[in-house]
Motif scaffolding. Structure first.
Motif, PDB file in Angstrom:
ATOM      1  N   VAL A 287       0.837  -1.197   0.000  1.00  0.00           N
ATOM      2  CA  VAL A 287       0.000   0.000   0.000  1.00  0.00           C
ATOM      3  C   VAL A 287       0.875   1.251   0.000  1.00  0.00           C
ATOM      4  O   VAL A 287       0.619   2.214  -0.733  1.00  0.00           O
ATOM      5  CB  VAL A 287      -0.957   0.001   1.209  1.00  0.00           C
ATOM      6  CG1 VAL A 287      -1.804   1.269   1.221  1.00  0.00           C
ATOM      7  CG2 VAL A 287      -1.862  -1.227   1.174  1.00  0.00           C
ATOM      8  N   LEU A 288       1.929   1.251   0.825  1.00  0.00           N
ATOM      9  CA  LEU A 288       2.814   2.412   0.875  1.00  0.00           C
ATOM     10  C   LEU A 288       3.545   2.601  -0.445  1.00  0.00           C
ATOM     11  O   LEU A 288       3.673   3.728  -0.944  1.00  0.00           O
ATOM     12  CB  LEU A 288       3.825   2.251   2.011  1.00  0.00           C
ATOM     13  CG  LEU A 288       3.266   2.239   3.428  1.00  0.00           C
ATOM     14  CD1 LEU A 288       4.395   2.130   4.439  1.00  0.00           C
ATOM     15  CD2 LEU A 288       2.450   3.492   3.689  1.00  0.00           C
ATOM     16  N   GLY A 289       4.038   1.495  -1.027  1.00  0.00           N
ATOM     17  CA  GLY A 289       4.704   1.598  -2.312  1.00  0.00           C
ATOM     18  C   GLY A 289       3.767   2.150  -3.377  1.00  0.00           C
ATOM     19  O   GLY A 289       4.161   2.979  -4.206  1.00  0.00           O
ATOM     20  N   SER A 290       2.514   1.721  -3.343  1.00  0.00           N
ATOM     21  CA  SER A 290       1.524   2.234  -4.295  1.00  0.00           C
ATOM     22  C   SER A 290       1.258   3.716  -4.063  1.00  0.00           C
ATOM     23  O   SER A 290       1.113   4.501  -5.009  1.00  0.00           O
ATOM     24  CB  SER A 290       0.215   1.442  -4.167  1.00  0.00           C
ATOM     25  OG  SER A 290       0.414   0.081  -4.477  1.00  0.00           O
ATOM     26  N   HIS A 291       1.195   4.118  -2.805  1.00  0.00           N
ATOM     27  CA  HIS A 291       0.945   5.525  -2.482  1.00  0.00           C
ATOM     28  C   HIS A 291       2.069   6.411  -3.002  1.00  0.00           C
ATOM     29  O   HIS A 291       1.823   7.461  -3.623  1.00  0.00           O
ATOM     30  CB  HIS A 291       0.797   5.683  -0.968  1.00  0.00           C
ATOM     31  CG  HIS A 291       0.480   7.078  -0.525  1.00  0.00           C
ATOM     32  ND1 HIS A 291       1.020   7.642   0.606  1.00  0.00           N
ATOM     33  CD2 HIS A 291      -0.298   8.031  -1.087  1.00  0.00           C
ATOM     34  CE1 HIS A 291       0.567   8.874   0.728  1.00  0.00           C
ATOM     35  NE2 HIS A 291      -0.241   9.144  -0.274  1.00  0.00           N
ATOM     36  N   PHE A 292       3.315   6.005  -2.778  1.00  0.00           N
ATOM     37  CA  PHE A 292       4.450   6.796  -3.251  1.00  0.00           C
ATOM     38  C   PHE A 292       4.449   6.882  -4.775  1.00  0.00           C
ATOM     39  O   PHE A 292       4.680   7.942  -5.353  1.00  0.00           O
ATOM     40  CB  PHE A 292       5.760   6.200  -2.761  1.00  0.00           C
ATOM     41  CG  PHE A 292       5.890   6.181  -1.264  1.00  0.00           C
ATOM     42  CD1 PHE A 292       5.530   7.274  -0.503  1.00  0.00           C
ATOM     43  CD2 PHE A 292       6.364   5.061  -0.614  1.00  0.00           C
ATOM     44  CE1 PHE A 292       5.623   7.259   0.877  1.00  0.00           C
ATOM     45  CE2 PHE A 292       6.470   5.027   0.768  1.00  0.00           C
ATOM     46  CZ  PHE A 292       6.098   6.129   1.517  1.00  0.00           C
ATOM     47  N   LEU A 293       4.187   5.751  -5.427  1.00  0.00           N
ATOM     48  CA  LEU A 293       4.152   5.742  -6.880  1.00  0.00           C
ATOM     49  C   LEU A 293       2.991   6.585  -7.401  1.00  0.00           C
ATOM     50  O   LEU A 293       3.134   7.333  -8.384  1.00  0.00           O
ATOM     51  CB  LEU A 293       4.038   4.305  -7.391  1.00  0.00           C
ATOM     52  CG  LEU A 293       3.980   4.110  -8.913  1.00  0.00           C
ATOM     53  CD1 LEU A 293       5.204   4.708  -9.592  1.00  0.00           C
ATOM     54  CD2 LEU A 293       3.857   2.624  -9.239  1.00  0.00           C
ATOM     55  N   ALA A 294       1.838   6.494  -6.746  1.00  0.00           N
ATOM     56  CA  ALA A 294       0.666   7.263  -7.166  1.00  0.00           C
ATOM     57  C   ALA A 294       0.927   8.759  -7.072  1.00  0.00           C
ATOM     58  O   ALA A 294       0.437   9.538  -7.905  1.00  0.00           O
ATOM     59  CB  ALA A 294      -0.545   6.880  -6.314  1.00  0.00           C
ATOM     60  N   GLU A 300      -4.870  10.006  -7.393  1.00  0.00           N
ATOM     61  CA  GLU A 300      -5.317  10.278  -6.026  1.00  0.00           C
ATOM     62  C   GLU A 300      -6.086   9.112  -5.412  1.00  0.00           C
ATOM     63  O   GLU A 300      -6.067   8.927  -4.203  1.00  0.00           O
ATOM     64  CB  GLU A 300      -6.192  11.533  -5.986  1.00  0.00           C
ATOM     65  CG  GLU A 300      -5.431  12.827  -6.221  1.00  0.00           C
ATOM     66  CD  GLU A 300      -6.232  14.038  -5.810  1.00  0.00           C
ATOM     67  OE1 GLU A 300      -7.460  13.890  -5.601  1.00  0.00           O
ATOM     68  OE2 GLU A 300      -5.646  15.122  -5.682  1.00  0.00           O
ATOM     69  N   ASN A 301      -6.777   8.330  -6.256  1.00  0.00           N
ATOM     70  CA  ASN A 301      -7.581   7.205  -5.770  1.00  0.00           C
ATOM     71  C   ASN A 301      -7.057   5.909  -6.376  1.00  0.00           C
ATOM     72  O   ASN A 301      -7.069   5.742  -7.600  1.00  0.00           O
ATOM     73  CB  ASN A 301      -9.057   7.385  -6.145  1.00  0.00           C
ATOM     74  CG  ASN A 301      -9.661   8.627  -5.525  1.00  0.00           C
ATOM     75  OD1 ASN A 301      -9.376   8.957  -4.380  1.00  0.00           O
ATOM     76  ND2 ASN A 301     -10.493   9.324  -6.284  1.00  0.00           N
ATOM     77  N   VAL A 302      -6.612   5.021  -5.508  1.00  0.00           N
ATOM     78  CA  VAL A 302      -5.981   3.790  -5.967  1.00  0.00           C
ATOM     79  C   VAL A 302      -6.526   2.607  -5.179  1.00  0.00           C
ATOM     80  O   VAL A 302      -6.688   2.681  -3.958  1.00  0.00           O
ATOM     81  CB  VAL A 302      -4.443   3.857  -5.796  1.00  0.00           C
ATOM     82  CG1 VAL A 302      -3.797   2.530  -6.189  1.00  0.00           C
ATOM     83  CG2 VAL A 302      -3.860   4.997  -6.622  1.00  0.00           C
ATOM     84  N   VAL A 317      -6.218   3.770  -1.358  1.00  0.00           N
ATOM     85  CA  VAL A 317      -5.712   5.131  -1.195  1.00  0.00           C
ATOM     86  C   VAL A 317      -6.816   6.037  -1.710  1.00  0.00           C
ATOM     87  O   VAL A 317      -7.200   5.961  -2.879  1.00  0.00           O
ATOM     88  CB  VAL A 317      -4.409   5.354  -1.986  1.00  0.00           C
ATOM     89  CG1 VAL A 317      -3.966   6.813  -1.884  1.00  0.00           C
ATOM     90  CG2 VAL A 317      -3.313   4.421  -1.488  1.00  0.00           C
ATOM     91  N   VAL A 318      -7.376   6.858  -0.821  1.00  0.00           N
ATOM     92  CA  VAL A 318      -8.490   7.729  -1.175  1.00  0.00           C
ATOM     93  C   VAL A 318      -8.072   9.174  -0.928  1.00  0.00           C
ATOM     94  O   VAL A 318      -7.621   9.513   0.158  1.00  0.00           O
ATOM     95  CB  VAL A 318      -9.749   7.399  -0.350  1.00  0.00           C
ATOM     96  CG1 VAL A 318     -10.895   8.339  -0.707  1.00  0.00           C
ATOM     97  CG2 VAL A 318     -10.180   5.947  -0.578  1.00  0.00           C
TER      98      VAL A 318
END
Length: 709
Positions: A287-294, A300-302, A317-318
């Motif tokens: 989740v954190l890796g996705s947030h950084f990449l996003a 913004e929403n993943v 991620v909202v």
């Protein structure tokens, strides 16, 4: 040796999963190398070293040379989770207030169904409380009493407490949890009991105090969290000490950090003291890796989807913030510390397919890493999702794990024929397609529950698909959900490890403090004193800053994130409300109340709010974030080679037919768009693109799957 660019600083992330240990190495220029090695359950550090050695070999260095360049090493681990699930924790004794010794055993009514799959909730005969982590004989009640305001009503009976400590010690307790009633209002008695334990047992005794581990209202949850911390702590401590020592001896000179479940990393020492925070360490990394990449890509929403060997882990991620849960269910226990909200179902590459009462079922049981799927040639005998993927042509048996593991396609076909196809009167291909359709549908249903079920439109999201099996199945569950864009990160084969690499240092502090407004008051903010609210936050912020300073974080690199738990009066559940500004006056408090009501109606429906009931603030939370340097992904350069994709027969379950699918190598893709059915191969993963979809490479090496025009 490699060229001079190898002298750049290196950043390493490692994630130990149930089947494979994944590693990501990023240099100072943002270039990434990933690999994986089989997890070694009996000695997890061996799998870590094996994965690191593969990367060093690929870089043309010795392991010592590579580790000597590492400035930051982040580690996500399932050690705590495995110890709990397998009941391999430390024998723990519990000391609590006289008259409350059965709290941990009685739990709450929800303990009967905690963690049960939805399809089993109606089977009342299968409901049961979990096996107790602390047997009744190792629960001690001591005379003392503190009221809800922190006033001592009955002084601690020290001699009685000392006798109980000796009894627990002689009864085999090796770790101790202390959870007294209202201790978070006045911790003096818990602190004195800790002193008595160390006097009677020894200064090195592992002791968890509830006012330190979980100073939050809720007698059962606080006790369960404290018990879990002691149950897991010594096991985690031994593992992390062993791993860090092994890495240091192998050449590591940089910072060694452990990924926690609240969204950051912490030192090995802090992780051992707060072992309960590691219960979702590995999945949190994804989740954190996705947030950084996003953040780099502007998403913004993943929806984050991690399909590994044993489970399918989903997070959200909202509005550019990972969704956090206040209470998390782990092995039927309720852990009351904020954690990145991850929902897991038993749907992985190793999930077992079987015929039960004439029906085909997939999961939640898994073949795990050993013996694993039939096609692994490790003695596995039961059909798994991976076996179906091999039979359908999605996985090439000759190139699995870069050719390091040759899979047994004939064995997988025979197992599917005898165990699935013949009992159901199907062909082998029909049976394999059925397995894939069922597992994809189960994952799509989970995503609907987390999006539509919580008021989100999945069409507003991008799916990030990663894990060893996620890229093979995202085309199926993504199309089923109706999401327009699916992104397979360049680090997808080790994305949770990337999260451990990129995570910042994080320490949290929380406290239960009650502020209430009167029923009938249509301006509840008028009853909340801004100065009193600021005072609580100031104390918690000071504690978080002090911890970050001990970790060597400079004051200018500290970011403070504040929130409160708020609810309408007489309710039993709260919502986390971010405090986005300094509460300098009543106008700021009014805006905070308005934000709570906005979040409440987003969660429960328009018009659900009712401020006339009165409002209550039940807890204050502060996260201290220490920003750490990390490179951004480098833009990919054209390989300069001509690449002619090949093809092979793949059965597309959407179309229900065989296709001559395009097969391309991820590392040699150019700017072209490839229409599905197609297979994109990488030494550590396979990406499947279904009919009606297309795939293209973006500027930093991610694969983007979209519907065809």
């Amino acid at each position: 040796m490699t060229d001079s660019t190898a002298a750049d600083e290196l950043y390493v992330g490692v994630d130990t999963g149930g089947t494979f240990t994944d590693v990501v190495v990023m240099d100072g220029a943002g270039r990434v190398v990933t690999d994986k090695a089989p997890t070694t359950p009996q000695a997890l550090e061996e799998g870590v070293l094996a994965a690191l050695t593969l990367i060093a070999d690929e870089r043309g260095e010795t392991l010592s040379e590579m580790l000597g360049r590492v400035v930051s090493f982040g580690h996500g681990t399932t050690q705590a989770t495995n110890a709990l699930i397998e009941r391999r924790g430390t024998t723990t004794g519990l000391l609590t207030t006289r008259g409350f010794g059965d709290t941990i055993l009685v739990q709450r009514l929800m303990g009967f169904t905690a963690g049960m799959p939805n399809e089993l909730l109606g089977r009342f005969s299968q409901r049961s409380y979990p096996d107790p982590l602390v047997p009744r004989r190792l629960i001690a009640e001591v005379p003392e009493r503190v009221d809800q305001a922190g006033k001592v009503l009955l002084e601690l009976g020290e001699e009685a407490a000392r006798r109980e400590v000796r009894r627990l010690r002689d009864g085999g307790a090796e770790a101790y949890a202390v959870s007294l009633l209202w201790s978070f209002r006045n911790p003096a008695h818990e602190r004195r009991i800790a002193e008595i334990i160390r006097e009677e047992v020894g200064s090195e005794a592992y002791v968890s105090l509830s006012h330190e581990v979980n100073p939050i209202l809720g007698e059962y949850e606080r006790t369960a969290t404290t018990v879990l911390n002691s149950y897991l702590g010594p096991t985690v401590e031994r593992y992390l000490e062993r791993l860090e020592r092994t890495l240091r001896e192998a050449g590591l000179r940089g910072r060694f950090s452990v990924l926690n479940s609240i969204g950051g990393v912490m030192s090995a020492h802090d992780a051992a003291e707060r072992a309960v925070l590691l219960l979702a360490s590995g999945p949190t990394g994804g989740v954190l890796g996705s947030h950084f990449l996003a953040q780099e890509l502007g998403h913004e929403n993943v929806i984050t989807t991690d399909m590994g060997g044993t489970s399918f882990d989903v997070g959200l991620v909202v509005a550019d913030r990972p969704v956090v849960s206040q209470v998390t269910e782990v092995a039927q226990y309720h852990v009351a510390v904020p954690m990145v909200n991850i929902t897991a179902i038993g749907a992985g590459g190793g999930s077992i397919a079987e015929v039960v009462a004439g029906e085909l079922r997939v999961g939640p049981r898994s073949a795990g890493a050993f013996p694993g799927p039939v096609c692994y040639r490790r003695g596995g005998t039961q059909v798994t999702v991976t076996d179906a993927d091999v039979v359908l042509g999605v996985i090439d048996p000759e190139v699995f794990l870069g050719g390091r593991m040759n899979l047994d396609k004939a064995g997988a076909e025979e197992a599917i024929r005898t165990q699935i196809a013949e009992p159901l009167g199907l062909s082998v291909i029909e049976a394999a397609a059925g397995i894939k359709r069922i597992v994809d549908a189960r994952m799509a249903d989970t995503l609907r529950e987390l999006t539509v079920g919580h008021g989100h439109d999945p069409r507003d999201f991008v799916i990030y698909a990663y894990g060893g099996a996620g890229p093979m199945h995202c085309a199926g569950f993504g199309a089923d959900l109706g999401v327009g864009t699916i992104l397979v990160p360049a680090t997808s084969m080790a994305h949770s490890a990337y999260g451990a690499l990129a995570a910042d240092i994080l320490h949290s502090a929380e406290r239960s403090v009650s502020f209430k407004s009167s029923p009938g008051n249509t301006d509840p903010a008028s009853e909340f004193d801004p100065a009193a609210l600021r005072e609580v936050f100031a104390e918690l912020e000071a504690a978080a800053r002090e911890q970050l300073a001990r970790d060597g974080v400079k004051p200018e690199d500290v970011v403070i994130d504040r929130s409160i738990d708020m609810r309408y009066r007489m309710q039993t559940h709260e919502l986390i409300v971010p405090v986005q500004e300094e509460l300098g006056d009543r106008a700021a408090v009014s805006r905070l109340v308005a934000l709570f009501e906005e979040i409440y109606e987003d969660t429960y429906g328009h018009g659900a709010g009712f401020r006339e009931a009165g409002l209550e603030i039940t807890a204050f939370r502060v996260s201290g974030i220490g920003r750490t340097p990390k490179p951004s992904f480098a833009a990919i350069a054209p390989s300069g080679e001509s690449h002619r994709p090949s093809s092979r027969q793949v059965y597309d379950v959407v179309a229900g037919a065989w296709f001559d699918a395009v097969v391309a190598e991820w590392d040699r893709l150019g700017p072209e768009t490839i229409a599905g059915p197609a297979v994109i191969e990488h030494p550590t993963t396979t990406v499947y693109v279904a009919s009606g979809q297309q795939v293209a490479l973006d500027a930093i090496g991610n694969l983007v799957i979209t519907p065809t025009a």
